[in-house]
Design a protein around this motif. Sequence first.
Motif, PDB file in Angstrom:
ATOM      1  N   THR A 135     -56.543 137.517  62.381  1.00 51.82           N
ATOM      2  CA  THR A 135     -56.483 136.134  61.898  1.00 51.82           C
ATOM      3  C   THR A 135     -56.835 136.331  60.610  1.00 51.82           C
ATOM      4  O   THR A 135     -56.522 135.413  59.694  1.00 51.82           O
ATOM      5  CB  THR A 135     -57.283 135.015  62.711  1.00 51.82           C
ATOM      6  N   VAL A 177     -56.836 131.647  68.583  1.00 53.19           N
ATOM      7  CA  VAL A 177     -55.681 131.373  67.968  1.00 53.19           C
ATOM      8  C   VAL A 177     -54.658 131.942  68.916  1.00 53.19           C
ATOM      9  O   VAL A 177     -53.603 131.385  69.508  1.00 53.19           O
ATOM     10  CB  VAL A 177     -55.542 131.883  66.689  1.00 53.19           C
ATOM     11  N   LEU A 232     -54.158 130.103  72.365  1.00 49.88           N
ATOM     12  CA  LEU A 232     -53.582 128.691  72.117  1.00 49.88           C
ATOM     13  C   LEU A 232     -52.051 129.111  71.860  1.00 49.88           C
ATOM     14  O   LEU A 232     -51.032 128.384  72.463  1.00 49.88           O
ATOM     15  CB  LEU A 232     -53.895 128.099  70.648  1.00 49.88           C
ATOM     16  N   VAL A 233     -51.733 130.113  71.019  1.00 51.78           N
ATOM     17  CA  VAL A 233     -50.322 130.425  70.806  1.00 51.78           C
ATOM     18  C   VAL A 233     -49.481 130.797  72.310  1.00 51.78           C
ATOM     19  O   VAL A 233     -48.716 130.355  72.506  1.00 51.78           O
ATOM     20  CB  VAL A 233     -50.156 131.572  69.703  1.00 51.78           C
ATOM     21  N   LEU A 241     -48.980 127.866  74.349  1.00 56.38           N
ATOM     22  CA  LEU A 241     -47.858 127.137  73.911  1.00 56.38           C
ATOM     23  C   LEU A 241     -46.715 127.636  74.190  1.00 56.38           C
ATOM     24  O   LEU A 241     -45.427 127.120  74.411  1.00 56.38           O
ATOM     25  CB  LEU A 241     -48.004 126.941  72.358  1.00 56.38           C
ATOM     26  N   TYR A 257     -54.175 118.399  69.537  1.00 61.33           N
ATOM     27  CA  TYR A 257     -53.384 118.314  68.347  1.00 61.33           C
ATOM     28  C   TYR A 257     -53.450 117.507  67.436  1.00 61.33           C
ATOM     29  O   TYR A 257     -53.665 116.123  67.991  1.00 61.33           O
ATOM     30  CB  TYR A 257     -51.887 118.969  68.447  1.00 61.33           C
ATOM     31  N   VAL A 288     -51.134 126.294  64.170  1.00 56.22           N
ATOM     32  CA  VAL A 288     -52.153 126.741  64.956  1.00 56.22           C
ATOM     33  C   VAL A 288     -53.303 127.072  64.016  1.00 56.22           C
ATOM     34  O   VAL A 288     -53.272 127.984  63.488  1.00 56.22           O
ATOM     35  CB  VAL A 288     -51.952 127.741  66.093  1.00 56.22           C
ATOM     36  N   THR A 289     -54.484 126.120  64.117  1.00 53.58           N
ATOM     37  CA  THR A 289     -55.456 126.405  63.235  1.00 53.58           C
ATOM     38  C   THR A 289     -56.800 127.175  63.800  1.00 53.58           C
ATOM     39  O   THR A 289     -56.656 126.989  65.182  1.00 53.58           O
ATOM     40  CB  THR A 289     -56.078 125.197  62.641  1.00 53.58           C
ATOM     41  N   GLY A 346     -57.664 122.988  66.324  1.00 49.46           N
ATOM     42  CA  GLY A 346     -56.601 123.064  67.154  1.00 49.46           C
ATOM     43  C   GLY A 346     -55.089 122.936  66.279  1.00 49.46           C
ATOM     44  O   GLY A 346     -55.105 123.873  65.752  1.00 49.46           O
ATOM     45  N   ILE A 347     -54.231 122.430  66.877  1.00 53.14           N
ATOM     46  CA  ILE A 347     -52.835 122.387  66.410  1.00 53.14           C
ATOM     47  C   ILE A 347     -52.690 121.156  65.272  1.00 53.14           C
ATOM     48  O   ILE A 347     -52.925 120.127  65.594  1.00 53.14           O
ATOM     49  CB  ILE A 347     -51.657 122.328  67.429  1.00 53.14           C
ATOM     50  N   ARG A 354     -48.068 131.709  63.522  1.00 55.10           N
ATOM     51  CA  ARG A 354     -49.059 130.612  64.216  1.00 55.10           C
ATOM     52  C   ARG A 354     -48.190 129.553  64.326  1.00 55.10           C
ATOM     53  O   ARG A 354     -48.748 128.191  64.770  1.00 55.10           O
ATOM     54  CB  ARG A 354     -50.262 130.403  63.417  1.00 55.10           C
TER      55      ARG A 354
END
Length: 739
Positions: free
Chosen positions: A125, A573, A576-577, A580, A599, A617-618, A622-623, A643
């Motif tokens: 990242t 990250v 999360l990715v 999703l 998000y 995606v931060t 969150g998103i 991301r």
Amino acid sequence: MKDLVIDLEAEKNEILKRYRALLRACKSTLEKGDKRMIRKAFDMALESHSDMRRKSGEPYIYHPIAVAQIAAEEIGLGTTSIVCALLHDVVEDTDVTLDDIEREFGKKVAKIIDGLTKISGVFDTNSSLQAENFRKMLLTLADDVRVILIKLADRLHNMRTMEFMPRDKQLKLSSETVYLYAPLAHRLGLYAIKSELEDLSMKYMERETYQFIKNKLNEKKAEREKFIRDFSEPVKKVVEGQGLVADVFGRPKSIHSIWNKMKKKAIPFEEVYDLFAIRIILDSTPENEKSDCWKAYSIVTDLYRPNPDRLRDWISSPKANGYESLHTTVMGPRGQWVEVQIRTKRMNEIAEKGFAAHWKYKESSTDSGLDLWVQKVRDLLKNPESNALDFLDDFKMNLFSDEIFIFTPKGALIQLPLNATALDFAFEIHTDVGASCIGAKVNHKLVPLSYKLQNGDQVEIITSSKQVPKEDWLNFVVTAKAKAKIKSSLKEEKRRIAETGKEILERKLKSLKITYNSENIHKLSYYFKLPSTLDLFFEVAKGTIDMKDLKEYQASEKVIENKPQDKIEAEQVQSLVRTLKAKDADMLLIGEDMQKIDYKLANCCNPIPGDDVFGFVTVSDGIKIHRTNCPNAAKLMANYGYRVVKAKWTNQQELAFLTGLRITGIDEVGLINQLTTVISHDFKVNIRSITVDSDNGIFEGTVMIYVNDTHHLDNLTKRLKMIKGISTVTRFDSIEKAS
Ligand code: MN
């Protein structure tokens, strides 16, 4: 079975047809043996890509052939580049290695292909892989500009053939294009390619606006062409009467540049007056070029009244990318301003093909701004920033800006970007001069370091051996060179201070009975929210972190996770990715997924339902949902494509979203009352805030309101425009400047 055979046969013919068209395109530069080399490259590309197809279903080989054709025809490159263009995807996508290329085609070709091959690997990242790839590309630029030129041809062809790509890919490629490739094309003087790249990106990133402007342009086409004829005919007549040979015509401005003007001046399409420019291209000899151009200028301004503020002479001082031309704006026959560009055929070829054409004419010009620029890039890359993203930001800033010309005390000419300061000039002269600069004399008057230079200034730098680079210098220098030098010097200084901080910390930890080891140091930096251990030592040395803070840390120590911060972030990250992408069609449904996934709507662009959006995606938040035309979108997608998640709105009329309108008009009695009545009574929209500025009867206000979607907002905007006295109502992106 039979059908398939016929199909393949036809395809084979088509491939050969395209190959022959390529040969025709590079005919003018072919020398003995060149044709054989090109054939060899074509055969290797054909063979190694033989099982591959593009997203459109076409044979893959169409792509390298097209890239080679662009390189030859639109950039004017020679045989080595054609060979490299044909082979540009071979190492990245097939079994062929760089060694194979070197054996068959030699070192030079292998080196260029290497520059065209992406770095592969796992992302983390902190250093965007894409940014690293950009940097690799720029590094090879310093070795051989052809790498960038072929890369631009590759990008142009991919952008031209993007319909079959999935939407997120389209957005990612478009973002990279506006972020880096179009500025590069501009810098290398490839105006036609630059405009096409910008228009194509806009076509995918701002579909509706693009189509809107395109339709508008088509509507008035006949009318515009008549105007151009009426304007040009008298010019042509007089020019030819005076014995000059000239081509006079109108050229439309690009959709992207029209859109830029609308945004910059906040005006509707109808008020953009320069939808085209008139060009006068003269057939001239090298010794008469300059006087012929001025002769044409004098004719035009005899016929039409010029705007004295709008004369640009890039013949006496060409732009750094080699561009030469005379620009003026005159009052046309129907009382509207028209831009006129005057140049010779040679200058025009440079304007259109940029670097390569410049190369061709190099003998005839004494010094080349472009060579100087490439030299600057080379210098800059010698001590690159450790952070590829920072480096890119600084580098990019210098790609687009216009330049000014400054004189040294001895009368030598130095080119600097617009807004450059006395300090930038000092660093341009020499790093040591910059580092020890304490002031300057501009046209014999003493000025501070931050003084913004004007075209034509003569500058003398005053230095002192006691001076050292300061942090706040970064706030006003604009050249990438000055920035890089100041940063590296500050970093050096910081490292020196951190050394002492390290010793102090070691002592303090000892007295607290905490072991001094790398694990504990990492924990400490994480606790104090510092990006690195170097920052920790630095803060300790400065005294920002003292014994009291360390004791507080010790007390809370047991609750801290045993992981360095960047690792935690990278894992967050990635997971999360993953979550999703595992969901159906990796599409984030805004509204429905609200409860399941964390998000937020980004406050840099405040998306509302109906807007074209994507999820980002931060690391810690969150998103975030951004509009695809958000001012930050290009940078995010260009550097952190992995991301980005696709997102769309679900039907939900119940929720309200915050958005802002900027309203201007003539201040009449009761105007605000009427405004608020329409908004809150007629449309039942909640107002969060309203601010109004009234100056000499001119009214300017912003209203923050909650709406359901774009449709709702459009209707409200339309209705507001109908109020007497109101002249413009525009939506604006950002409530606050944040990413
Ligand atoms: Mn390619």
